[in-house]
Design a protein around this motif. Structure first.
Motif, PDB file in Angstrom:
ATOM      1  N   TRP A 215      40.272 -51.016 -18.584  1.00  8.58           N
ATOM      2  CA  TRP A 215      39.569 -51.046 -19.869  1.00  8.58           C
ATOM      3  C   TRP A 215      40.092 -49.898 -20.735  1.00  8.58           C
ATOM      4  O   TRP A 215      40.271 -48.791 -20.245  1.00  8.58           O
ATOM      5  CB  TRP A 215      38.066 -50.846 -19.684  1.00  8.58           C
ATOM      6  N   GLN A 216      40.321 -50.175 -21.996  1.00  9.92           N
ATOM      7  CA  GLN A 216      40.641 -49.087 -22.918  1.00  9.92           C
ATOM      8  C   GLN A 216      39.338 -48.493 -23.427  1.00  9.92           C
ATOM      9  O   GLN A 216      38.477 -49.191 -23.940  1.00  9.92           O
ATOM     10  CB  GLN A 216      41.478 -49.583 -24.088  1.00  9.92           C
ATOM     11  N   LEU A 217      39.204 -47.170 -23.274  1.00  9.28           N
ATOM     12  CA  LEU A 217      37.962 -46.513 -23.666  1.00  9.28           C
ATOM     13  C   LEU A 217      38.192 -45.534 -24.813  1.00  9.28           C
ATOM     14  O   LEU A 217      38.147 -45.896 -25.974  1.00  9.28           O
ATOM     15  CB  LEU A 217      37.345 -45.799 -22.459  1.00  9.28           C
ATOM     16  N   SER A 218      38.484 -44.313 -24.464  1.00  9.24           N
ATOM     17  CA  SER A 218      38.489 -43.239 -25.459  1.00  9.24           C
ATOM     18  C   SER A 218      39.789 -43.214 -26.254  1.00  9.24           C
ATOM     19  O   SER A 218      40.856 -43.595 -25.762  1.00  9.24           O
ATOM     20  CB  SER A 218      38.294 -41.901 -24.750  1.00  9.24           C
ATOM     21  N   THR A 219      39.670 -42.750 -27.482  1.00  8.93           N
ATOM     22  CA  THR A 219      40.822 -42.597 -28.368  1.00  8.93           C
ATOM     23  C   THR A 219      40.773 -41.217 -29.010  1.00  8.93           C
ATOM     24  O   THR A 219      39.721 -40.771 -29.456  1.00  8.93           O
ATOM     25  CB  THR A 219      40.817 -43.668 -29.469  1.00  8.93           C
ATOM     26  N   VAL A 220      41.926 -40.560 -29.029  1.00  5.75           N
ATOM     27  CA  VAL A 220      42.082 -39.297 -29.753  1.00  5.75           C
ATOM     28  C   VAL A 220      43.197 -39.517 -30.764  1.00  5.75           C
ATOM     29  O   VAL A 220      44.357 -39.694 -30.392  1.00  5.75           O
ATOM     30  CB  VAL A 220      42.439 -38.131 -28.806  1.00  5.75           C
ATOM     31  N   GLN A 221      42.848 -39.532 -32.040  1.00  3.18           N
ATOM     32  CA  GLN A 221      43.784 -39.963 -33.073  1.00  3.18           C
ATOM     33  C   GLN A 221      43.934 -38.884 -34.154  1.00  3.18           C
ATOM     34  O   GLN A 221      42.939 -38.342 -34.642  1.00  3.18           O
ATOM     35  CB  GLN A 221      43.270 -41.248 -33.705  1.00  3.18           C
ATOM     36  N   LEU A 222      45.170 -38.581 -34.490  1.00  3.26           N
ATOM     37  CA  LEU A 222      45.445 -37.594 -35.530  1.00  3.26           C
ATOM     38  C   LEU A 222      45.590 -38.290 -36.879  1.00  3.26           C
ATOM     39  O   LEU A 222      46.140 -39.387 -36.959  1.00  3.26           O
ATOM     40  CB  LEU A 222      46.724 -36.820 -35.206  1.00  3.26           C
ATOM     41  N   ASP A 223      45.116 -37.630 -37.927  1.00  5.36           N
ATOM     42  CA  ASP A 223      45.093 -38.257 -39.247  1.00  5.36           C
ATOM     43  C   ASP A 223      45.521 -37.245 -40.312  1.00  5.36           C
ATOM     44  O   ASP A 223      44.841 -36.255 -40.557  1.00  5.36           O
ATOM     45  CB  ASP A 223      43.672 -38.772 -39.532  1.00  5.36           C
ATOM     46  N   PHE A 224      46.674 -37.533 -40.948  1.00  2.00           N
ATOM     47  CA  PHE A 224      47.122 -36.736 -42.089  1.00  2.00           C
ATOM     48  C   PHE A 224      46.734 -37.411 -43.396  1.00  2.00           C
ATOM     49  O   PHE A 224      46.771 -36.796 -44.461  1.00  2.00           O
ATOM     50  CB  PHE A 224      48.643 -36.578 -42.065  1.00  2.00           C
ATOM     51  N   ASN A 225      46.381 -38.699 -43.327  1.00  2.00           N
ATOM     52  CA  ASN A 225      46.192 -39.510 -44.524  1.00  2.00           C
ATOM     53  C   ASN A 225      44.876 -39.227 -45.229  1.00  2.00           C
ATOM     54  O   ASN A 225      44.850 -38.941 -46.431  1.00  2.00           O
ATOM     55  CB  ASN A 225      46.279 -40.993 -44.144  1.00  2.00           C
ATOM     56  N   LEU A 226      43.746 -39.309 -44.511  1.00  5.67           N
ATOM     57  CA  LEU A 226      42.454 -39.140 -45.169  1.00  5.67           C
ATOM     58  C   LEU A 226      42.248 -37.742 -45.752  1.00  5.67           C
ATOM     59  O   LEU A 226      41.699 -37.619 -46.853  1.00  5.67           O
ATOM     60  CB  LEU A 226      41.326 -39.519 -44.213  1.00  5.67           C
TER      61      LEU A 226
END
Length: 669
Positions: free
Chosen positions: A502-513
């Motif tokens: 199962w795919q659970l947690s996500t850690v995502q970097l964001d320069f856009n917002l």
């Protein structure tokens, strides 16, 4: 280079396929790219054999089985038009346009025809064709013609269409019989098995479903046949046994049996209500996560479920995510007596994400480097307009609650903060009894139009995520082209008790917002600088995580999560008052405990509460009352007798605090 010369004892010398002494080799990886065994290779090429039981080999086996399925359908019904037929997790499917829906009897006939095709030992032969040649050869297949027009990997293509068309040359695979005649063909990128015989007998057709062409309700509805394929009959049986076990653990069935949640038709598809017992489990999950988050320096915030249209224009969600949002609600419009509009209204939307509102909290006042990292958390309910056919219990819904967090950090803090986030995520998931993890690093696409920002920032961010992932010691898979357009990410996958991933947690970097919302902080040197934003969801959604845990434990939750932790069962009615005193002592220690005073026989009560997944049953008779003790009965039927009340209370409280999974007397020792 691996030796790929034709062995002297090859059984298909006339086919032109290289066959390894190890007959399980079904394809080649040439310079990192999957190829058919018939591929011509140079001395300078790096060639690796691909076995049928490898991940790539299984995909090739299943894709080949999908082609045999399609050929069988068209043998029986030549008027059937072909959609697409990709391999999927544990199986394959093929879509067809037919005048009448498939029936179980049709499936039996198709199965027999597939067996004939497999026994015929047809060869899969690849041909490169031009667009014009492909259109001419497939003129009777309207859906194939549409795919040819989408060549180049268009996002408008159907899911799974990449097995047929891509950015490169078009290819057709001919099915050639032993006389060298082409008996069937299909648009396909391949690769395939050398021969249909290699599909063997480890396959099965599993079900029929309806599916819209290219996933849109605006397009024709097709008939989809699903199947599964494995390297052997034994492997197929093992898979079928896993399916049977998964069916026993299906969270939808358990949710009904254990009275945890439901989906009333009066409320609407994909919208759940939580019953008292399910609410207890959910509250325990949320409260535990809340305590852990506060200890880790997160601050909880609250945001509304609905907002004006302009916010989602500024965040770009109305451009990139409009199809996933519910239609707008027009508010504040005013009309006069004749019906003429005197005041224009404003469109409001149910929020599909929490991040724009967290950004507004950050932007509410000036920020300094001393304020960072700023860690905002929220159990925020969001709404997404999922297709009705995609809804599935609590794992795919239209309204759900994300355990969301957004972190605002300086560029210098980025790597250290991501490392802490990943460590925190792993620690918290282990609290819930999950322990088998691996990571995926999603990187940007090579095509510049598919990402925004500075290439140097992307490289730095990707390298930082890679270092953090490698330092975790977990298996890491790098996936080019899968990052969001605004930044790379790490996805955490977990295996449950029966081996499903199962795919659970996500850690995502964001320069856009931060750029779109013009976020700033004042650095030590007094200069205004742009923070980096980290999106982080630990459970993904509380509903989906609950469903995963329910299936992982098959409803036998650890004591701390069980809706009812202890049930007292008196041997006879006269021992009820004594048992009430024991239960009161447990409740004083915040244990969820109750006494069964019903008129049912003792053995019936025990069966009822065991079936109801109660982890601890206390049984009391004359000997226990006289000695001031209780007797424990566990989920597996084992017992421990004569436990002093104070000791029983202490041990139960300890099992709760340690998040123990108590199923046997040994677990409770």
């Amino acid at each position: 280079m691996t030796d790929v010369t034709l062995p002297s004892d090859a059984s298909y010398p006339a086919d032109g396929f290289r066959l390894f002494p190890d007959r399980s080799v079904v394809a080649l990886r040439v310079n990192g790219e999957l190829k058919d065994l018939a591929t011509t290779v140079d001395e300078s090429d790096v060639v690796e054999p691909v076995t049928i039981d490898s991940d790539d080999g299984l995909q090739i086996l299943r894709h080949s089985a999908a082609h045999v399925l399609a050929q069988a359908v068209q043998r029986i019904n030549p008027q059937a038009n072909l959609g697409i037929g990709p391999p999927i997790t544990d199986g394959f499917y093929y879509d067809f346009a037919v005048e009448e829906s498939f029936t179980p009897e049709d499936l039996k006939a198709i199965d027999k025809e597939m067996q004939r095709i497999i026994r015929e030992g047809q060869r899969f032969v690849r041909r490169v064709v031009t667009d014009e040649e492909a259109r001419a050869e497939l003129a009777a297949e309207p859906f194939k013609l549409e795919l040819i027009g989408l060549k180049g990997g268009s996002k408008e293509a159907a899911e799974g269409a990449s097995v047929e068309v891509g950015a490169g040359e078009l290819t057709i695979y001919d099915n050639v019989n032993r006389d060298g005649e082409t008996v069937w063909k299909d648009l396909c990128r391949g690769p395939h098995l050398p021969s249909t015989r290699l599909i063997g007998n480890g396959w099965d057709l599993t079900r029929i479903a309806a599916a819209y062409w290219r996933g849109s309700e605006k397009n024709p509805q097709l008939q989809r046949i699903y199947g599964t394929a494995w390297p052997s009959k034994d492997a197929l049986r093992a898979y079928q046994e896993r399916l049977a076990e998964a069916a026993k653990r299906d969270h939808r069935r358990l949710g009904k049996e254990l009275d945890l949640f439901s989906f009333p038709e009066e409320i609407g598809s994909g919208l759940s209500v939580w019953h008292p017992r399910g609410g207890i489990v959910r509250q325990e999950m949320e409260q535990h996560a809340l305590r852990r988050h506060r200890a880790a320096g997160y601050t909880y915030v609250y945001t509304p479920h609905i907002t004006k249209r302009d916010l989602f224009i500024e965040s770009n969600h109305l451009v990139t995510y409009a199809e996933g949002m519910f239609p707008p609600i027009r508010m504040d419009e005013e009309r006069d007596e004749s019906g003429e509009i005197t005041k224009q209204g404003v469109d409001y939307y149910l929020k599909p994400m929490n991040c724009p509102m967290h950004i507004l909290i950050y932007r509410e006042r000036a920020r300094s480097y001393r304020d960072l990292p700023m860690r905002l958390a929220e159990n925020g309910t969001v709404y997404r307009n999922e297709l009705s056919g995609a809804l599935h219990g609590l794992t795919r819904v239209r309204g759900f609650t994300q355990d969301d967090a957004h972190l605002f950090v300086t560029p210098e803090q980025l790597e250290g903060e991501v490392s802490e986030v990943l460590e925190f995520v792993l620690s918290l998931l282990r609290d819930f009894g999950l322990s088998d993890f691996e990571l995926e690093l999603s990187m940007r696409d090579d095509e510049k139009s598919k990402w925004i920002g500075d290439e140097e920032h992307w490289a730095e961010a990707t390298d930082a995520l890679r270092r953090v992932a490698l330092a975790s010691g977990l298996k890491l898979t790098e996936v080019p082209g899968e990052a969001a357009f605004y930044g790379p990410k790490i996805d955490l996958k977990v295996k449950d008790a029966i081996g499903r991933t199962w795919q659970l947690s996500t850690v995502q970097l964001d320069f856009n917002l931060p750029e779109r919302f013009d976020l700033e902080f004042t650095d030590r040197d007094g200069q205004k600088k742009r923070p980096v934003m980290i999106h982080r969801a630990l459970m993904g959604s509380i509903e989906r995580f609950f469903a995963i845990l329910l299936e992982h434990y098959a409803g036998d939750f650890p004591v701390w999560l069980s809706p009812v932790q202890v049930v007292g069962v008196p041997v006879a009615e006269q021992y009820g008052d004594y048992l009430d005193e024991v239960i009161q002592a447990l409740r004083a220690e915040e244990v969820r405990a109750e006494v069964d005073h019903s008129d049912e026989r003792m053995q019936k009560k025990i069966r009822t509460h065991t079936t109801g997944k109660v982890p601890l049953i206390l049984i009391v008779g004359e000997q226990d009352r006289a000695a001031g003790t209780v007797s424990f009965r566990f989920r597996d039927g084992s017992q421990e007798n004569g436990v002093p009340i104070a000791d029983a209370v202490r041990r139960i409280r300890s099992a709760i605090d340690s998040h123990a999974l108590v199923s046997t007397a040994e677990d409770f020792a």
